[in-house]
Scaffold this active site. Structure first.
Site, short mmCIF file in Angstrom:
data_model
loop_
_atom_site.label_atom_id
_atom_site.label_comp_id
_atom_site.label_asym_id
_atom_site.label_seq_id
_atom_site.Cartn_x
_atom_site.Cartn_y
_atom_site.Cartn_z
N HIS A 250 0.81 -1.22 0.00
CA HIS A 250 0.00 0.00 0.00
C HIS A 250 0.85 1.28 0.00
O HIS A 250 0.93 1.99 -0.99
CB HIS A 250 -0.91 0.01 1.23
CG HIS A 250 -1.96 -1.06 1.22
ND1 HIS A 250 -2.86 -1.21 0.19
CD2 HIS A 250 -2.25 -2.04 2.11
CE1 HIS A 250 -3.66 -2.23 0.46
NE2 HIS A 250 -3.31 -2.75 1.61
C1 BDR Z 1 -3.92 1.70 4.31
O1 BDR Z 1 -4.42 1.42 5.62
C2 BDR Z 1 -3.37 1.09 6.50
O2 BDR Z 1 -3.60 -0.15 7.09
C3 BDR Z 1 -2.12 0.98 5.67
O3 BDR Z 1 -1.01 1.48 6.38
C4 BDR Z 1 -2.41 1.77 4.44
O4 BDR Z 1 -2.01 3.11 4.59
C5 BDR Z 1 -4.42 0.64 3.36
O5 BDR Z 1 -5.80 0.70 3.25
#
Ligand code: BDR
Ligand code: CA
Length: 330
Positions: A250
């Site tokens: 992500h």
């Molecule tokens: C996002 O949510 C968090 O869990 C991660 O760090 C990322 O920024 C993904 O949906």
């Protein structure tokens, strides 16, 4: 990759570390084209105390020069909900022990004032890479709306626009960073600064497999070993939740966009965030392919979303930056 002889890009990294946040922080820190000028924290993957402590720990552990400014501990409007301990562990770093006492201290300014201060000191030079909730950005805009025209670019990890079937990871239509503070995200998309949303559409098209993480551990020095350790918990979560053998990438995807936008395909158009009801947290970009009667999107700035990614090339870039950065610091 952009030319390394150009002046480095000044980046403020707004983050909620967080396992993938930690991996993206080192991606920024080790990329030669980046000058990391600040780390601002926000609640999200853990409480603001924990995410700030983790950011300070990462600063200390990897000898990062950028200051850490503590940010928002609650969303603008929506109530607090329990943090996703099942994703990032109780301590936000996959249950890998984090010392209670650290030798580095927080910056004296709160995150949103730190952002205002840096943007005013370096007009048209700062890129904000925001990979948590957008609360600090909204607070900065509320206090000093004029900064929007002085920020070079805002690259966020957040949102989901339905490409390849990726429309949500907290609800069927909402991504975590947006549903965590939908009002802040809506204000952030509406501001007259150029935003690029790197959402689930592309981050879930990229997987760091267990084999990839193993190789990173072998060749990536202290960072590679640390990433392996903190990602064991995260990998278990993803195996159970989605069946993949590895982790979605992500937050590092937002950094990758900054380092090499040619890795991504984008689409422009105004974006609104649903702030109530069953679709709360949904991100919707108005299509330019047809005309509509008047809508709430009218008059908003065009912002970009990422609609495709060259996954293999991105994974190679991440690997190269971490391995070379670790070697240079060994
Ligand atoms: C996002 O949510 C968090 O869990 C991660 O760090 C990322 O920024 C993904 O949906
Ligand atoms: Ca994050």
């Amino acid at each position: 990759m952009t030319s390394q002889s150009a002046a480095p890009i000044k980046v403020i990294y707004d983050t909620d570390p967080g396992i993938d946040d930690a991996m993206a922080l080192l991606f920024l820190e080790y990329a030669p084209q980046i000058d990391l000028v600040g780390i601002t924290t926000v609640l999200g993957n853990a409480s603001i105390d924990t995410t700030t402590h983790n950011a300070l720990y990462l600063k200390q552990l990897f000898d990062i020069a950028a200051p850490v400014a503590r940010g928002a501990g609650k969303p603008l409007v929506v109530p607090m909900v329990e943090e996703p301990h099942f994703v990032h562990g109780r301590n936000g770093l996959g249950e890998v022990p984090v010392p209670e006492t650290l030798s580095v201290q927080e910056h004296e300014l709160p995150a949103h004032r730190f952002i205002i201060d840096m943007v005013r000191k370096h007009p048209h030079e700062i890129v904000i890479v925001a990979v948590g909730r957008m609360t600090n950005l909204a607070l900065a805009l509320r206090e000093d709306p004029g900064i929007a025209e002085l920020v070079k670019e805002v690259v966020i990890m957040g949102g989901a626009f339905g490409f390849y079937g990726h429309s949500g990871n907290v609800t069927p239509v909402a991504e975590a960073n947006i549903i965590g503070d939908p009002h802040a995200a809506d204000e952030m998309f509406a501001a007259p600064w150029p935003v690029v949303a790197v959402g689930l559409d592309v981050t879930q098209e990229c997987v760091m497999t267990t084999a990839y993480m193993q190789e990173l551990r072998e060749k990536g020095g202290k960072a590679g070993q640390f990433f392996w350790d903190i990602s064991r918990f995260y990998e278990d979560f993803y195996r159970r939740a989605t069946g993949i053998d590895g982790i979605f990438v992500h937050d590092s995807s937002a950094v990758a966009y900054l380092l090499d936008p040619s890795l991504f395909t984008t689409r422009a158009g105004p974006i609104k965030v649903v702030t109530e009801g069953i679709a709360i947290g949904q991100t919707i970009q108005k299509s330019a392919l047809r005309s509509f009667p008047p809508t709430p999107w009218d008059g908003l700035p065009d912002q970009k979303i990422c609609t495709a990614v060259d996954g293999p090339r991105f994974l190679d870039l991440y690997f190269q930056v971490i391995v070379e950065g670790a070697a240079a610091r060994a």
